[in-house]
Enzyme design. Structure first.
Site, PDB file in Angstrom:
ATOM      1  N   TRP A  20      15.637   0.697  -4.311  1.00 25.06           N
ATOM      2  CA  TRP A  20      14.351   0.049  -4.615  1.00 25.06           C
ATOM      3  C   TRP A  20      14.364  -0.634  -5.976  1.00 25.06           C
ATOM      4  O   TRP A  20      14.889  -0.072  -6.949  1.00 25.06           O
ATOM      5  CB  TRP A  20      13.256   1.110  -4.617  1.00 25.06           C
ATOM      6  CG  TRP A  20      12.006   0.682  -5.327  1.00 25.06           C
ATOM      7  CD1 TRP A  20      11.768   0.769  -6.668  1.00 25.06           C
ATOM      8  CD2 TRP A  20      10.837   0.100  -4.759  1.00 25.06           C
ATOM      9  NE1 TRP A  20      10.513   0.271  -6.958  1.00 25.06           N
ATOM     10  CE2 TRP A  20       9.920  -0.145  -5.798  1.00 25.06           C
ATOM     11  CE3 TRP A  20      10.479  -0.242  -3.443  1.00 25.06           C
ATOM     12  CZ2 TRP A  20       8.667  -0.714  -5.583  1.00 25.06           C
ATOM     13  CZ3 TRP A  20       9.224  -0.802  -3.234  1.00 25.06           C
ATOM     14  CH2 TRP A  20       8.343  -1.032  -4.297  1.00 25.06           C
ATOM     15  N   ASN A  22      11.670  -2.774  -8.805  1.00 28.99           N
ATOM     16  CA  ASN A  22      10.470  -3.535  -9.169  1.00 28.99           C
ATOM     17  C   ASN A  22      10.691  -4.269 -10.488  1.00 28.99           C
ATOM     18  O   ASN A  22      11.658  -5.044 -10.566  1.00 28.99           O
ATOM     19  CB  ASN A  22       9.161  -2.740  -9.029  1.00 28.99           C
ATOM     20  CG  ASN A  22       9.008  -1.454  -9.800  1.00 28.99           C
ATOM     21  OD1 ASN A  22       9.690  -0.488  -9.520  1.00 28.99           O
ATOM     22  ND2 ASN A  22       8.105  -1.411 -10.744  1.00 28.99           N
ATOM     23  N   ASP A  23       9.870  -4.086 -11.503  1.00 26.93           N
ATOM     24  CA  ASP A  23       9.862  -4.985 -12.669  1.00 26.93           C
ATOM     25  C   ASP A  23      11.224  -5.275 -13.331  1.00 26.93           C
ATOM     26  O   ASP A  23      12.030  -4.365 -13.482  1.00 26.93           O
ATOM     27  CB  ASP A  23       9.011  -4.392 -13.800  1.00 26.93           C
ATOM     28  CG  ASP A  23       7.720  -3.781 -13.341  1.00 26.93           C
ATOM     29  OD1 ASP A  23       7.323  -4.014 -12.190  1.00 26.93           O
ATOM     30  OD2 ASP A  23       7.114  -3.061 -14.143  1.00 26.93           O
ATOM     31  N   GLN A  39      13.404  -1.900 -13.029  1.00 29.12           N
ATOM     32  CA  GLN A  39      12.872  -0.653 -12.490  1.00 29.12           C
ATOM     33  C   GLN A  39      13.609  -0.372 -11.183  1.00 29.12           C
ATOM     34  O   GLN A  39      13.593  -1.201 -10.257  1.00 29.12           O
ATOM     35  CB  GLN A  39      11.362  -0.799 -12.249  1.00 29.12           C
ATOM     36  CG  GLN A  39      10.561  -0.829 -13.523  1.00 29.12           C
ATOM     37  CD  GLN A  39      10.493   0.540 -14.180  1.00 29.12           C
ATOM     38  OE1 GLN A  39       9.692   1.371 -13.818  1.00 29.12           O
ATOM     39  NE2 GLN A  39      11.359   0.784 -15.156  1.00 29.12           N
ATOM     40  N   PHE A  79      10.037   4.141 -17.298  1.00 27.96           N
ATOM     41  CA  PHE A  79       9.193   3.015 -16.923  1.00 27.96           C
ATOM     42  C   PHE A  79       9.609   1.756 -17.702  1.00 27.96           C
ATOM     43  O   PHE A  79      10.496   1.784 -18.549  1.00 27.96           O
ATOM     44  CB  PHE A  79       7.719   3.358 -17.160  1.00 27.96           C
ATOM     45  CG  PHE A  79       7.061   4.041 -15.994  1.00 27.96           C
ATOM     46  CD1 PHE A  79       7.804   4.751 -15.060  1.00 27.96           C
ATOM     47  CD2 PHE A  79       5.680   3.979 -15.812  1.00 27.96           C
ATOM     48  CE1 PHE A  79       7.190   5.380 -13.979  1.00 27.96           C
ATOM     49  CE2 PHE A  79       5.055   4.597 -14.734  1.00 27.96           C
ATOM     50  CZ  PHE A  79       5.802   5.304 -13.826  1.00 27.96           C
ATOM     51  N   ARG A 153       1.880   1.846 -21.754  1.00 23.18           N
ATOM     52  CA  ARG A 153       3.254   1.622 -21.298  1.00 23.18           C
ATOM     53  C   ARG A 153       3.721   0.172 -21.435  1.00 23.18           C
ATOM     54  O   ARG A 153       2.973  -0.715 -21.791  1.00 23.18           O
ATOM     55  CB  ARG A 153       3.387   2.063 -19.840  1.00 23.18           C
ATOM     56  CG  ARG A 153       2.462   1.365 -18.866  1.00 23.18           C
ATOM     57  CD  ARG A 153       2.765   1.893 -17.470  1.00 23.18           C
ATOM     58  NE  ARG A 153       2.010   1.249 -16.433  1.00 23.18           N
ATOM     59  CZ  ARG A 153       1.035   1.821 -15.744  1.00 23.18           C
ATOM     60  NH1 ARG A 153       0.685   3.060 -15.992  1.00 23.18           N
ATOM     61  NH2 ARG A 153       0.409   1.147 -14.792  1.00 23.18           N
ATOM     62  N   ASP A 154       5.003  -0.028 -21.089  1.00 25.08           N
ATOM     63  CA  ASP A 154       5.651  -1.339 -20.972  1.00 25.08           C
ATOM     64  C   ASP A 154       5.798  -2.053 -22.321  1.00 25.08           C
ATOM     65  O   ASP A 154       5.352  -3.207 -22.488  1.00 25.08           O
ATOM     66  CB  ASP A 154       4.899  -2.243 -19.973  1.00 25.08           C
ATOM     67  CG  ASP A 154       4.653  -1.573 -18.626  1.00 25.08           C
ATOM     68  OD1 ASP A 154       5.333  -0.559 -18.349  1.00 25.08           O
ATOM     69  OD2 ASP A 154       3.797  -2.040 -17.860  1.00 25.08           O
ATOM     70  N   GLU A 206      -0.670  -4.696 -17.347  1.00 24.57           N
ATOM     71  CA  GLU A 206       0.706  -4.195 -17.417  1.00 24.57           C
ATOM     72  C   GLU A 206       1.692  -5.247 -17.932  1.00 24.57           C
ATOM     73  O   GLU A 206       1.418  -6.448 -17.902  1.00 24.57           O
ATOM     74  CB  GLU A 206       1.159  -3.776 -16.017  1.00 24.57           C
ATOM     75  CG  GLU A 206       0.280  -2.731 -15.388  1.00 24.57           C
ATOM     76  CD  GLU A 206       0.755  -2.321 -14.000  1.00 24.57           C
ATOM     77  OE1 GLU A 206       0.706  -1.131 -13.713  1.00 24.57           O
ATOM     78  OE2 GLU A 206       1.159  -3.186 -13.203  1.00 24.57           O
TER      79      GLU A 206
HETATM   80  C1  FRU Z   1       4.312  -2.633 -13.101  1.00 23.72           C
HETATM   81  C2  FRU Z   1       4.477  -1.139 -13.377  1.00 23.72           C
HETATM   82  C3  FRU Z   1       4.595  -0.896 -14.858  1.00 23.72           C
HETATM   83  C4  FRU Z   1       5.349   0.393 -14.916  1.00 23.72           C
HETATM   84  C5  FRU Z   1       6.292   0.253 -13.756  1.00 23.72           C
HETATM   85  C6  FRU Z   1       6.630   1.541 -13.073  1.00 23.72           C
HETATM   86  O1  FRU Z   1       4.753  -3.059 -11.876  1.00 23.72           O
HETATM   87  O2  FRU Z   1       3.389  -0.431 -12.829  1.00 23.72           O
HETATM   88  O3  FRU Z   1       3.377  -0.883 -15.553  1.00 23.72           O
HETATM   89  O4  FRU Z   1       6.025   0.585 -16.125  1.00 23.72           O
HETATM   90  O5  FRU Z   1       5.673  -0.610 -12.835  1.00 23.72           O
HETATM   91  O6  FRU Z   1       7.665   1.354 -12.157  1.00 23.72           O
END
Ligand code: FRU
Length: 470
Positions: A20, A22-23, A39, A79, A153-154, A206
């Site tokens: 998987w 994501n970001d 991610q 994260f 976060r982030d 985010e």
């Molecule tokens: C955005 C998010 C971030 C977080 C991450 C977790 O897509 O929600 O804010 O750090 O994904 O996977």
């Protein structure tokens, strides 16, 4: 033989080998290499305890998969965050000054049953001297404790030359905290942006980014980019931006507080981040090409989640005297399309040209199959063009059936008779730029067949542009 579900593994967009994604995280250019962390959950094709995956490229189109960079520890899951080059060794974490000194900032997110917060999120640091292969987590992590903010976060970190300090922008619930530091380890809060500005829905603000761009007239403006996981116009996840000024401690938005500038009008453009230290002062960015509404259910099997193509951002002054963001595909994308198009081109193609419309005229573009992905450009009056996007999904998953199909119309103000259009299609990943790159629409599709069957019809004119020769 690949299953039908692997039909949608893109050719020139980044996808993880398995698992998987994501970001995008920790985007940093160092010693001739573009690093992308992201991610990552390697054990399944749905979101799970987050790691930082790692890939490296020389051209931002072909990527080499590297070992996992950061794995969960006792402070939590890894994260999103950023990375920088600490060339001058201002952190004192390195033995010497060097282009190879990499520092990553990430959020440790502890799924917490014993605090009042849903997750307990703190900011941490790790450093590396071997091009991100091995990371040493800082002994005194976390470097920023949770200030009783549920979504904290982030962290995105960059150098602010005028004040000679580092800046961190970070999710503070539904606004962006701005911190600064001289030594990269001790951080001080200087301001908070956005509680009263832009778009707010139920989700936190985010994955912020903040960077300067200089227009052709020499004026420099700062761009603040913010993602909202749900409740945006498309609907679902969306990315907004603000244009304004930044003095090293405070960001001031130029526009009216209630004005919302969307970076993209599709559904699959999220968590946008730009590279630290890109050559020639360029601002190159990439986004996660999905939407939290259905990201866990998209029709792929061995992997799930891809990135957009890399894009270059610039600042232009539009006809009404406002600064506005312009996006273009990074230069190497053209080269790769030209190289691969004549041969291995099933499901990978580009439509590039000029759309010319008198009042009342329209152009319709069908991709793949009749009544599959379709865009209609229609001139409504002297100032407005409406862009209609129709989509069709032929899947079986309940969430996909409910959330994914979507038809919508965006109206843009544009007095030009003739507009540039570029659409890049990569096995169901579709990216569209229109009107000098000031309008962007990024969409996933899952058509039954991915053979190229582009059809352009309508009363308006479409002038196809020949590609530059190789
Ligand atoms: C955005 C998010 C971030 C977080 C991450 C977790 O897509 O929600 O804010 O750090 O994904 O996977």
């Amino acid at each position: 033989m690949s299953s039908k579900n692997d039909l949608y593994r893109p050719a020139i967009h980044f996808s993880p080998a398995f698992g998987w994604l994501n970001d995008p995280n920790g985007l940093v250019y160092s010693e001739g290499q573009w690093h992308m962390f992201y991610q990552y959950y390697p054990m399944d094709t749905v979101w799970g305890p987050m790691h930082w995956g790692h890939a490296v490229s020389q051209n931002l189109v072909t990527w080499q998969h590297y070992p996992i960079a950061l794995a969960p520890d006792e402070l939590g899951n890894m994260f999103s965050g950023s990375a920088i080059v600490d060339k001058a060794n201002t952190s004192g974490l390195f033995e010497k000054e060097s282009e190879a000194n990499l520092v990553a900032y990430y959020t440790a997110s502890l799924p917490s049953s014993d605090t009042s917060l849903a997750d307990y999120q703190t900011q941490c640091l790790a450093y590396s001297v071997d091009q991100g292969l091995n990371w040493i987590k800082y002994e005194q992590n976390p470097i920023l404790n949770n200030p009783k903010i549920e979504c904290f976060r982030d962290p995105k970190v960059f150098w602010f030359e005028q004040a000679k300090h580092w800046v961190m922008v970070i999710t503070h619930g539904q606004s962006i905290g701005i911190y600064y530091s001289k030594n990269m380890v001790d951080w001080e809060l200087s301001s908070d942006f956005g509680a009263e500005e832009g778009h707010h829905s139920n989700g936190p603000w985010e994955c912020p980014d903040l960077f300067p761009l200089t227009a052709q007239n020499g004026v420099t403006k700062w761009i603040m980019v913010v993602g909202i996981g749900d409740g945006c116009y498309a609907p679902g996840s969306g990315t907004q931006y603000f244009i304004g000024d930044f003095d090293g401690k405070k960001f001031t938005n130029d526009g009216p507080a209630d004005k919302v500038l969307w970076m993209d009008y599709g559904r699959d453009y999220y968590a946008t981040q730009s590279w630290f230290n890109a050559p020639d002062n360029k601002r190159i960015a990439i986004s996660w090409m999905s939407n939290w509404r259905y990201a866990r259910q998209t029709e792929t099997k061995t992997f799930r989640g891809i990135m957009t193509l890399p894009r270059e951002f610039s600042l232009i002054l539009n006809e009404s005297g406002h600064y506005i963001l312009r996006q273009s595909f990074y230069e190497s994308v053209s080269y790769f399309l030209n190289e691969t198009m004549p041969n291995d081109n099933v499901g990978v193609f580009r439509v590039k040209g000029k759309v010319m419309l008198e009042i009342g005229e329209e152009i319709e573009i069908n991709l793949f199959e009749e009544d599959c992905p379709q865009f209609i450009f229609k001139r409504l009056d002297a100032k407005t063009i409406s862009i209609i996007n129709n989509r069709l999904y032929l899947g079986s998953d309940k969430v996909m059936e409910d959330e994914f199909p979507h038809n919508y119309t965006s109206n843009i103000t544009n007095e030009k008779f003739e507009n540039d259009l570029e659409i890049i299609v990569d096995k169901g990943a579709v990216e569209l730029l229109f009107a000098d790159g000031t309008f962007s629409m990024t969409q996933l599709y899952f058509p039954d067949k991915i053979e190229n069957k582009i059809q352009i019809t309508g009363s308006g004119q479409f002038l196809s542009i020949a590609e530059d020769s190789k």
